[in-house]
Scaffold this motif. Structure first.
Motif, mmCIF file in Angstrom:
data_model
loop_
_atom_site.group_PDB
_atom_site.id
_atom_site.type_symbol
_atom_site.label_atom_id
_atom_site.label_comp_id
_atom_site.label_asym_id
_atom_site.label_seq_id
_atom_site.Cartn_x
_atom_site.Cartn_y
_atom_site.Cartn_z
ATOM 1 N N GLY A 77 0.809 -1.216 0.000
ATOM 2 C CA GLY A 77 0.000 0.000 0.000
ATOM 3 C C GLY A 77 0.839 1.262 0.000
ATOM 4 N N VAL A 78 1.871 1.288 0.820
ATOM 5 C CA VAL A 78 2.744 2.474 0.871
ATOM 6 C C VAL A 78 3.501 2.634 -0.450
ATOM 7 C CG1 VAL A 78 4.813 3.412 1.994
ATOM 8 C CG2 VAL A 78 2.930 2.523 3.377
ATOM 9 N N ALA A 79 3.926 1.529 -1.046
ATOM 10 C CA ALA A 79 4.615 1.616 -2.334
ATOM 11 C C ALA A 79 3.688 2.184 -3.405
ATOM 12 C CB ALA A 79 5.115 0.233 -2.746
ATOM 13 N N LEU A 80 2.449 1.707 -3.453
ATOM 14 C CA LEU A 80 1.490 2.203 -4.439
ATOM 15 C C LEU A 80 1.134 3.665 -4.172
ATOM 16 C CD1 LEU A 80 -0.110 1.304 -6.910
ATOM 17 C CD2 LEU A 80 -1.946 0.631 -5.385
ATOM 18 N N LEU A 81 1.000 4.026 -2.913
ATOM 19 C CA LEU A 81 0.725 5.416 -2.558
ATOM 20 C C LEU A 81 1.901 6.321 -2.948
ATOM 21 C CD1 LEU A 81 -1.463 7.144 -1.174
ATOM 22 C CD2 LEU A 81 -0.263 6.768 0.969
ATOM 23 N N SER A 82 3.113 5.856 -2.721
ATOM 24 C CA SER A 82 4.302 6.633 -3.109
ATOM 25 C C SER A 82 4.380 6.815 -4.619
ATOM 26 C CB SER A 82 5.569 5.938 -2.623
ATOM 27 O OG SER A 82 5.555 5.823 -1.221
ATOM 28 N N MET A 83 4.048 5.762 -5.352
ATOM 29 C CA MET A 83 4.049 5.878 -6.814
ATOM 30 C C MET A 83 2.977 6.855 -7.289
ATOM 31 S SD MET A 83 4.862 1.915 -7.876
ATOM 32 C CE MET A 83 3.557 1.931 -9.010
ATOM 33 N N SER A 84 1.864 6.917 -6.580
ATOM 34 C CA SER A 84 0.811 7.870 -6.928
ATOM 35 C C SER A 84 1.274 9.299 -6.696
ATOM 36 C CB SER A 84 -0.442 7.591 -6.097
ATOM 37 O OG SER A 84 -0.907 6.300 -6.315
ATOM 38 N N ILE A 85 1.965 9.512 -5.593
ATOM 39 C CA ILE A 85 2.485 10.863 -5.300
ATOM 40 C C ILE A 85 3.531 11.269 -6.337
ATOM 41 C CG2 ILE A 85 3.830 12.200 -3.624
ATOM 42 C CD1 ILE A 85 2.352 10.541 -1.431
ATOM 43 N N ILE A 86 4.389 10.341 -6.708
ATOM 44 C CA ILE A 86 5.388 10.632 -7.743
ATOM 45 C C ILE A 86 4.691 10.961 -9.057
ATOM 46 C CG2 ILE A 86 7.203 9.584 -9.172
ATOM 47 C CD1 ILE A 86 8.077 8.057 -6.626
ATOM 48 N N SER A 87 3.646 10.219 -9.387
ATOM 49 C CA SER A 87 2.904 10.472 -10.625
ATOM 50 C C SER A 87 2.220 11.832 -10.601
ATOM 51 C CB SER A 87 1.872 9.365 -10.847
ATOM 52 O OG SER A 87 1.235 9.527 -12.072
ATOM 53 N N CYS A 138 3.394 14.447 -9.141
ATOM 54 C CA CYS A 138 4.451 15.443 -9.295
ATOM 55 C C CYS A 138 5.040 15.464 -10.702
ATOM 56 C CB CYS A 138 5.574 15.171 -8.294
ATOM 57 S SG CYS A 138 5.046 15.310 -6.580
ATOM 58 N N HIS A 139 4.842 14.389 -11.446
ATOM 59 C CA HIS A 139 5.428 14.251 -12.775
ATOM 60 C C HIS A 139 4.497 14.861 -13.818
ATOM 61 C CE1 HIS A 139 7.960 12.538 -15.857
ATOM 62 N NE2 HIS A 139 6.906 11.971 -16.410
ATOM 63 N N VAL A 140 5.053 15.571 -14.757
ATOM 64 C CA VAL A 140 4.262 16.175 -15.825
ATOM 65 C C VAL A 140 4.223 15.191 -16.989
ATOM 66 C CG1 VAL A 140 4.093 18.099 -17.445
ATOM 67 C CG2 VAL A 140 4.945 18.484 -15.133
ATOM 68 N N HIS A 141 3.030 14.715 -17.314
ATOM 69 C CA HIS A 141 2.851 13.780 -18.414
ATOM 70 C C HIS A 141 2.420 14.539 -19.659
ATOM 71 C CE1 HIS A 141 3.034 10.073 -16.063
ATOM 72 N NE2 HIS A 141 2.414 10.748 -15.110
ATOM 73 N N LYS A 142 2.693 13.935 -20.803
ATOM 74 C CA LYS A 142 2.185 14.506 -22.037
ATOM 75 C C LYS A 142 0.675 14.307 -22.060
ATOM 76 C CE LYS A 142 4.924 12.218 -24.818
ATOM 77 N NZ LYS A 142 5.423 11.682 -26.078
ATOM 78 N N GLU A 143 -0.052 15.353 -22.336
ATOM 79 C CA GLU A 143 -1.501 15.262 -22.434
ATOM 80 C C GLU A 143 -1.867 15.147 -23.906
ATOM 81 O OE1 GLU A 143 -3.355 18.485 -20.445
ATOM 82 O OE2 GLU A 143 -2.374 18.061 -18.552
ATOM 83 N N PHE A 144 -2.886 14.366 -24.178
ATOM 84 C CA PHE A 144 -3.337 14.234 -25.549
ATOM 85 C C PHE A 144 -4.857 14.164 -25.578
ATOM 86 C CE2 PHE A 144 -2.461 10.046 -23.890
ATOM 87 C CZ PHE A 144 -3.564 9.294 -24.274
ATOM 88 N N ASP A 145 -5.407 14.474 -26.744
ATOM 89 C CA ASP A 145 -6.860 14.467 -26.906
ATOM 90 C C ASP A 145 -7.366 13.030 -26.928
ATOM 91 O OD1 ASP A 145 -6.814 17.206 -27.136
ATOM 92 O OD2 ASP A 145 -6.581 17.159 -29.316
ATOM 93 N N GLY A 165 -8.903 10.031 -17.459
ATOM 94 C CA GLY A 165 -7.968 11.098 -17.115
ATOM 95 C C GLY A 165 -6.987 10.690 -16.019
ATOM 96 N N LYS A 166 -5.850 11.352 -16.005
ATOM 97 C CA LYS A 166 -4.790 11.047 -15.040
ATOM 98 C C LYS A 166 -5.289 11.179 -13.609
ATOM 99 C CE LYS A 166 -0.361 12.868 -13.517
ATOM 100 N NZ LYS A 166 0.643 13.897 -13.730
#
Length: 180
Positions: free
Chosen positions: A52-62, A64-71, A76-77
């Motif tokens: 759970g903590v690993a998945l939560l940490s990955m969510s927080i990292i995600s 903070c990360h800027v992803h390419k947005e597309f139509d 949604g993210k």
């Protein structure tokens, strides 16, 4: 570190013989001695809270990360991350269900992680494309101050366009048109 904690506790969970059809004699001699007929609550917490903590940490990292947005993104993210956080919370509090055997515990956590993965993979694809097979040619969009004809001619010839030369050429054209 949370994955290491979950992985280490999983190595103990798979040796547990707390299921009704588990037989300690089916284990090799090396593992028979370390097998337990009951799961300790600490082992449950290490495994589930680690995942759970690993998945939560990955969510927080995600976040903070800027992803390419597309139509046409299927999900949604923000919604995909909310699913991840929800699953992480469920995983963290799963050890409170003391009646779960080691097999059920591993099955539930695996199912939740696979569900999260499927939602992420499906949600990050485009509604304009078939999910299993890409029917359209991949495209790349960029804002570049270059004439389309120059770029198309270079692609047809198989040439490489150097941006520093293009900038120099555009600067010359601009200077020429400014003088006229």
């Amino acid at each position: 570190m949370a994955y290491v904690l979950a992985g280490a506790s999983l190595s103990r969970l798979v040796l547990a013989t707390d299921c009704h059809d588990a037989n300690v004699d089916d284990l090799t001699d090396a593992y028979t001695a370390s097998s337990k007929s009951e799961l300790s609550s600490g082992l449950r917490w290490f495994y589930c809270a680690g995942l759970g903590v690993a998945l939560l940490s990955m969510s927080i990292i995600s976040l903070c990360h800027v992803h390419k947005e597309f139509d046409g993104e299927r999900i949604g993210k923000r919604y995909r991350i909310s699913v991840r956080v929800s699953v992480a919370i469920i995983l963290i509090f799963l050890p409170l269900a003391d009646s779960l055997s080691s097999l059920k515990l591993v099955s539930i956590t695996t199912g939740l992680i696979v569900l999260t993965l499927m939602i992420d993979v499906y949600g990050s694809t485009s509604i304009h494309d078939d999910f299993w097979k890409c029917t359209t040619q991949c495209r790349y969009r960029a804002n570049c101050h270059i004439k389309k004809k120059l770029a198309m001619d270079a692609v047809k010839k198989g040439a490489t366009i150097r941006l520093d030369e293009v900038r120099l050429e555009i600067g010359r054209e601009k200077a020429y048109y400014d003088q006229v």
